[in-house]
Design a protein around this motif. Structure first.
Motif, short mmCIF file in Angstrom:
data_model
loop_
_atom_site.label_atom_id
_atom_site.label_comp_id
_atom_site.label_asym_id
_atom_site.label_seq_id
_atom_site.Cartn_x
_atom_site.Cartn_y
_atom_site.Cartn_z
N GLY A 49 0.82 -1.21 0.00
CA GLY A 49 0.00 0.00 0.00
C GLY A 49 0.85 1.26 0.00
N THR A 50 1.99 1.21 0.66
CA THR A 50 2.86 2.38 0.73
C THR A 50 3.30 2.81 -0.67
N TRP A 53 0.51 4.73 -2.16
CA TRP A 53 0.52 6.11 -1.60
C TRP A 53 1.47 6.98 -2.42
N PHE A 75 -1.56 5.94 10.25
CA PHE A 75 -1.35 5.82 8.80
C PHE A 75 -1.43 7.17 8.11
N VAL A 124 -7.32 9.60 4.86
CA VAL A 124 -7.36 8.14 5.02
C VAL A 124 -8.81 7.77 5.33
N ASN A 126 -10.41 4.87 6.02
CA ASN A 126 -10.55 4.08 7.25
C ASN A 126 -9.19 4.00 7.93
N THR A 128 -6.73 2.57 10.01
CA THR A 128 -6.58 1.22 10.56
C THR A 128 -6.03 1.24 11.98
N ASP A 155 -7.01 7.30 0.81
CA ASP A 155 -6.47 5.97 1.12
C ASP A 155 -7.63 5.07 1.55
N SER A 158 -7.79 -0.04 4.18
CA SER A 158 -8.56 -0.96 5.04
C SER A 158 -10.07 -0.74 4.93
#
Ligand SMILES: Cc1ncc(COP(=O)(O)O)c(C=O)c1O
Length: 373
Positions: A49-50, A53, A75, A124, A126, A128, A155, A158
């Motif tokens: 995921g990074t 991003w 996050f 973001v 959700n 996390t 993002d 999650s």
């Protein structure tokens, strides 16, 4: 992860330049759009995921551009730090890690920015680390009310395929996703769903952008290929996971996650403990973070539950270390797996000597029973 997905992943790897591969991609990409709520392109990277991003930022922005982030938790903070390392000027609206991104504060900050120096707002969906879901449609409305042209980057690592999300309807410019949560896959795929406005921004974006560049990927995708060696076996798994989501129906998938989240909160409250999320509108459908009373070590409880029951709970991250544990209820999960999970948590809390009331599991079952009636 469902057995169906694992079995799909175990098929022999095919030539990623051959005709069968093109069939895989042309099956996959149209099935992926509905999960993001978009008809626009979705770029798939062999990345965590990074990476996704970073891709969202380097494809759309230039060195020194101002980016507005919202400190919803660990996050959101990491994404802001990454943006800083890329040479962007990051402004983070401070938060208490118990609330989502605040549409009013975002709107007020954008209204002040009459020179339109802020080029992107990062949210973001959700968080996390906290189990808080930001109200992205309200953030969109705040951008619109301020008449501000900043890109909206979200993002969904999650929340994707777990919590209702609408890239197109909410006017999101880049949606960042990952394979390892609601998509029920192992880690290793990153996603960018990309709006036409983001594609236009790409034309003038000046950050160095090599591996992450959308342009050659979208060009190769049109014929069913990738400009590099793709994660072929994860793509088999993705195709199978998308079939499963389609069979259940996304609306039912979202409702199942909300039901499990409600049942989990009922258990936590019946134990006499506190849910970290402080706003009733923002409870996460995919996980619940539980605050322990002062003097109790959340990691000691997690360790005990792992040792005795072979069940892994999420740790407290960043400033929440030792204070919370997180119960994941996302992906391939059903009522009885939730009931077993909550029974394990209740036993673990009691064995660790945390002072709780005993009725949590029954309170959760009550929620599940009502939903089935
Ligand atoms: C909301 C969120 N964003 C970003 C990330 C980073 O993704 P990855 O660890 O796959 O690089 C995570 C990881 O859990 C996450 O939960």
């Amino acid at each position: 992860m469902p057995d169906r997905v694992l079995r799909a992943i175990s098929a022999p790897t095919i030539d990623h330049r051959g005709p069968d591969f093109a069939g895989l991609v042309t099956d996959l990409l149209p099935a992926l759009g509905p999960v993001f709520g978009t008809d626009e392109p979705v770029v798939i990277y062999p990345s965590s995921g990074t990476g996704a991003w970073e891709a969202a930022l380097v494809n759309t922005l230039s060195p020194g551009d101002r980016v507005l982030g919202c400190e919803t938790g660990h996050f959101a903070t990491l994404w802001a730090q990454l943006a800083g390392r890329l040479g962007l000027t990051v402004e983070l609206l401070p938060g208490d890690w118990r609330h989502g991104a605040d549409p009013e504060r975002i709107g007020a900050r954008l209204a002040e920015d009459t020179a339109h120096e802020i080029k992107a707002v990062c949210v973001v969906h959700n968080e996390t680390s906290t189990g808080v879901t930001s109200r992205v449609s309200d953030v969109r409305a705040a951008l619109d009310a301020a008449g501000h042209p900043a890109l909206l980057l979200v993002d969904t690592i999650s929340s994707l395929a777990s919590i209702d999300y609408r890239h197109g309807e909410w006017g999101v410019d880049v949606t960042v996703g990952g394979s390892q949560k609601g998509l029920m896959l192992p880690p290793g795929l990153g996603f960018n769903a990309v709006s036409q406005k983001a594609l236009a921004a790409k034309k003038t974006a000046g950050l160095p952008c090599g591996y992450w560049d959308w342009t050659p990927i979208l060009a190769a995708n049109a014929a069913g290929f990738y400009p590099y060696t793709p994660a072929t076996n994860l793509l088999y798994g993705l195709r199978e996971a998308l079939r499963m989501l389609d069979e259940e129906g996304l609306a039912a998938v979202f409702a199942r996650h909300q039901r499990h989240a409600r049942a989990t909160r009922a258990a936590v409250r019946a134990w006499g403990l506190e849910v970290l999320c402080a706003d009733e509108r923002e409870h996460s459908g995919s996980l619940t973070a539980v605050l322990l009373p002062d003097g109790q070590d959340a990691d000691a409880v997690r360790t005990l539950i792992l040792d005795r029951f072979d069940m892994s709970l999420g740790t407290g991250l960043g400033r929440l270390a030792g204070k919370v544990f997180r119960i994941g209820h996302l992906g391939h999960f059903n009522d009885l797996s939730l009931a077993g999970t909550l029974a394990g948590v209740q036993l673990g809390l009691q064995l660790a000597g945390v002072p709780i009331k005993p009725g949590g599991v029954e309170a959760a079952l009550e929620v599940l029973r009502e939903a089935q009636a």
